[in-house]
Scaffold this motif. Structure first.
Motif, short mmCIF file in Angstrom:
data_model
loop_
_atom_site.label_atom_id
_atom_site.label_comp_id
_atom_site.label_asym_id
_atom_site.label_seq_id
_atom_site.Cartn_x
_atom_site.Cartn_y
_atom_site.Cartn_z
N TYR A 102 0.80 -1.21 0.00
CA TYR A 102 0.00 0.00 0.00
C TYR A 102 0.84 1.27 0.00
O TYR A 102 0.54 2.21 -0.71
CB TYR A 102 -0.92 0.03 1.22
CG TYR A 102 -1.97 -1.03 1.24
CD1 TYR A 102 -3.06 -0.97 0.38
CD2 TYR A 102 -1.89 -2.10 2.11
CE1 TYR A 102 -4.03 -1.94 0.40
CE2 TYR A 102 -2.87 -3.09 2.13
CZ TYR A 102 -3.94 -3.00 1.27
OH TYR A 102 -4.90 -3.96 1.28
N SER A 103 1.86 1.31 0.82
CA SER A 103 2.47 2.59 1.13
C SER A 103 3.97 2.46 1.33
O SER A 103 4.48 1.41 1.72
CB SER A 103 1.82 3.16 2.40
OG SER A 103 2.50 4.31 2.84
N SER A 119 -6.23 0.03 5.65
CA SER A 119 -6.54 0.30 4.24
C SER A 119 -7.99 0.73 4.05
O SER A 119 -8.34 1.21 2.98
CB SER A 119 -6.26 -0.95 3.39
OG SER A 119 -7.07 -2.03 3.82
N ARG A 133 -5.66 5.66 3.82
CA ARG A 133 -5.61 5.29 2.40
C ARG A 133 -5.47 6.53 1.52
O ARG A 133 -4.91 6.45 0.42
CB ARG A 133 -6.90 4.55 2.04
CG ARG A 133 -6.91 3.90 0.67
CD ARG A 133 -6.16 2.61 0.68
NE ARG A 133 -6.06 2.00 -0.62
CZ ARG A 133 -6.30 0.72 -0.85
NH1 ARG A 133 -6.66 -0.07 0.12
NH2 ARG A 133 -6.15 0.23 -2.06
N GLU A 140 1.10 7.26 0.17
CA GLU A 140 0.27 6.12 -0.25
C GLU A 140 0.27 6.09 -1.77
O GLU A 140 -0.36 6.93 -2.41
CB GLU A 140 -1.14 6.28 0.31
CG GLU A 140 -1.83 4.96 0.65
CD GLU A 140 -2.28 4.18 -0.57
OE1 GLU A 140 -2.31 4.76 -1.66
OE2 GLU A 140 -2.62 2.99 -0.42
N SER A 172 -3.33 5.91 -4.04
CA SER A 172 -4.17 7.11 -3.98
C SER A 172 -3.39 8.35 -4.37
O SER A 172 -3.97 9.32 -4.88
CB SER A 172 -4.77 7.28 -2.58
OG SER A 172 -3.75 7.49 -1.61
#
Length: 713
Positions: free
Chosen positions: A214-215, A292, A297, A335, A338
């Motif tokens: 995700y990040s 998440s 997010r 992130e 996004s």
């Protein structure tokens, strides 16, 4: 102004419907049917087959709907059709098309003929085009007679009241009680705790030395506060996510108040996704168990929306351009997925506000360059110059590509009208597409408010892009997590509708209209019927619908608690005088915490900075954090490794490891939960590795042949 014309918005919505029907017809012809694969997609481990659902047709339909729906909606607003009666017919048609269109789309995606949606698209598009050509008026006609909403009230006391209520709802009476309910759940681990633990090694890089799906930036920041125990790390996560959520919604309310010019409307719209954020499935009964699904997010969404509004007013002004570019670069660092959405949404919004204008090309190019420069600077500060290599940049997109193409974690769309699916599939995304078309069409008019419309356009564009995750994993909780943009757009049109109602119109019994036109007042059991302002009646109905929505969302195929029913299980300050948290409310009673003997076993046989292999356990991260050692495995928790690359890279490192720490079963024998690791590592135990010590749950196995290794990359 046209952006406040409900009639023009209805025309745009009909254009979206025509485009969506055309999209489903094309998707039916162009893409294979959705379903579970017979063999595992390349790159995933076999144990994930039950988590894979291939949906090329549904994804193709969604992408085509964005393109064709937007194009048809834009052309449908070329001119506006006069008369309130026309608007009523349009809205009645749209209401009818929701269930009928749902049925047609569901059957077409399932394999029915493409001719039905194709003919419907031609009929609807042709009717709108013909009426617009024959009877339409220029948009300037309604621009001259539109009533502007009053400017926002400068009083700030309503904001303080709203923040007070939000604090009572959001802040828990005990942060530790919330953390204890989450316990050692794998979701915070895979999002930020696990990647943060790799900072205990020497120069380990995300993507190259460990998988972070995700990040990049959030785990790097988290490692400064994660402490030296699982208890401290989970508690730190809870504090961070709740404080970040409070700050995010505090700014969202302020932004929506400026957009709507109404504190009440801003509070209602903002509180809907806030309450929806407490969702949790039955198997993980704890709010905020999944980072998440929180605002982590998209932490800078509202900041980017605000700065895009300023940029749209003067695209070439350096300070405004640099501000939004810097926020976008920081968003990608925090992130990745996004952040890329913000990077695309901001220039698209500028194009909506300044359609077909060549003078925005250079500012947009400059924006992209500055955003990437800010991202590069952040990566350099966090990880050094090695981040400038191509392989590191390529690995940044591993998570997006994996989930977007393999079908991993995907669910089929639920094409029913129950459980609010009509809102998820049609109303919210359709309203966003139609709003983008209306903004682009009205942009050339003199009365156009560039900054306000840029903020609204950014929320629409970014909302549709964030909903792409819902297109892959079509669960209600995923839609609710991504719903801030669509709900903000729907809120705009609800406020607009209320303000377009004549303030003198009343509702009395069965009569709706102006007081002077009503018939003689009827009596009911000797009493006169009370007259209510139509505006108030419509506003009350909308509020009741909003309350019903946050109270009643559900999903039978994914049981859990949603909305207010999920919040009811949260120990908020609002509930503190009436009920205290029950059960395990302290981290020391959480099950599966690492024991002192196991931590001592790891610490006594490894050195600080050394990467340590625990093969393989859901709670390996807790042992490593307590021992203050970096992981050797490519992903944490190692028992949840799910790709071939993660497995092979971990096994390559195990081949060079000096020690392996293996969980023990009830009989004291090695208990490696993941079959792929059991098959590869099991034969090594007792041959190339001999038992060298035991703790309560782990056994240390030492290499007995060859030169000692340090287990690093």
């Amino acid at each position: 102004m046209p952006i406040q014309s409900v009639r023009l918005f209805a025309q745009a919505c009909l254009g979206v419907v025509a485009g969506a029907l055309l999209a489903v017809a094309i998707a039916r012809m162009a893409f294979p049917a959705d379903g579970r694969p017979l063999t595992m997609p390349e790159g995933l481990l076999a144990w994930n087959l039950h988590n894979v659902w291939l949906k090329p047709r549904e994804k193709g339909f969604y992408l085509l709907s964005l393109v064709l729906g937007g194009i048809c909606s834009y052309f449908a607003t070329y001119r506006i059709l006069p008369g309130k009666v026309t608007g009523r017919y349009f809205w009645l048609t749209l209401i009818f098309l929701v269930p009928f269109g749902n049925l047609v789309i569901a059957r077409t995606l399932a394999g029915s003929s493409f001719l039905v949606p194709a003919l419907m698209a031609i009929a609807i598009g042709g009717a709108v085009a013909g009426l617009t050509y024959l009877r339409g008026q220029p948009l300037a006609a309604i621009s001259q007679c539109s009533r502007e909403a009053p400017e926002s009230n400068s009083k700030r006391w309503p904001y303080l009241v709203i923040l007070g209520v939000m604090t009572l709802v959001l802040v828990p009476s005990s942060f530790e009680a919330v953390a204890a309910r989450i316990g050692l759940n794998i979701h915070p681990v895979s999002f930020l705790i696990g990647p943060a633990i790799y900072s205990l090694g020497n120069g380990l890089l995300p993507g190259l030395d460990y998988y972070t799906q995700y990040s990049i930036g959030i785990p790097w920041l988290f490692h400064f506060v994660m402490g030296r125990s699982a208890e401290h790390a989970v508690l730190a996560y809870v504090v961070i996510v709740i404080v970040a959520t409070w700050l995010f919604y505090a700014h969202l309310i302020l932004l929506l108040q400026w957009l709507y010019r109404s504190w009440l409307a801003a509070a209602i719209v903002a509180f809907i996704p806030l309450i929806l954020g407490f969702v949790y499935p039955s198997e993980f009964p704890a709010p905020y168990f999944a980072p998440s699904s929180s605002i982590l997010r998209y932490p800078l969404l509202t900041i980017c929306a605000m700065l895009t509004g300023y940029w749209a007013e003067a695209p070439a002004r350096p300070a405004r351009l640099a501000s939004i570019a810097a926020a976008t670069g920081l968003s990608i660092f925090l992130e990745t997925e996004s952040g890329i959405v913000m990077m695309v949404a901001a220039p698209m919004t500028i194009f909506l506000i300044h359609p077909w204008r060549t003078y925005v090309v250079l500012p947009i190019i400059t924006f992209v360059a500055i955003s990437l420069a800010v991202l590069a600077a952040m990566l350099f500060v966090a990880f050094g110059s090695v981040t400038f290599q191509f392989e590191f940049i390529r690995r940044l997109f591993d998570g997006v590509i994996l989930y977007g193409t393999s079908g991993f974690g995907a669910w089929p769309a639920n094409w029913t009208l129950g459980e609010w699916n009509w809102l998820y599939h049609f109303v919210a995304p359709g309203a966003s597409l139609a709003t983008m078309a209306v903004i682009a069409r009205a942009a050339n008019l003199q009365s156009f408010d560039k900054r306000r419309m840029a903020v609204l356009g950014f929320l629409a564009v970014s909302g549709l892009m964030l909903l792409a995750k819902y297109g892959n994993m079509s669960l209600a909780a995923v839609w609710q997590m991504s719903a801030i943009g669509p709900l903000s757009v729907v809120g705009w049109w609800c406020v607009t509708l209320i303000r377009r109602i004549d303030p003198n119109m009343i509702v009395q019994g069965g009569y709706v209209g102006l007081p002077r036109d009503r018939p003689e007042q009827a009596t009911l059991r000797g009493r006169r019927q009370h007259a209510y302002p139509l505006r108030s009646v419509v506003a009350a109905a909308m509020i009741i619908l909003a309350v019903a929505f946050v109270f009643s969302p559900s999903e039978s195929r994914n049981p859990g608690r949603y909305g207010l029913r999920a919040w009811a299980n949260f120990p908020s300050l609002l509930k503190w005088p009436f009920a205290r948290p029950k059960g395990c409310v302290r981290m020391d009673c959480v099950p599966n915490l690492p024991t002192a003997s196991d931590v001592a076993l790891i610490a006594s046989r490894t050195q600080p900075g050394e990467q340590v292999a625990i093969v393989s356990d859901l709670y390996d991260w807790a042992y490593l954090l307590a021992a203050h050692r970096a992981p050797l495995m490519f992903f944490l928790p190692s028992a949840d490794i799910f790709t071939r690359v993660q497995l092979e890279e971990s096994l390559r490192r195990i081949d060079n490891a000096n020690y392996l720490f293996v969980p023990k079963g009830s009989n004291g024998q090695p208990n490696i939960s993941l079959a792929d690791f059991a098959d590869a590592v099991g034969p090594l135990l007792g041959t190339r590795f001999q038992k060298d010590g035991e703790g309560e749950r782990l056994a240390a196995w030492k290499r007995v042949t060859g030169q000692d290794k340090n287990g690093t990359r």
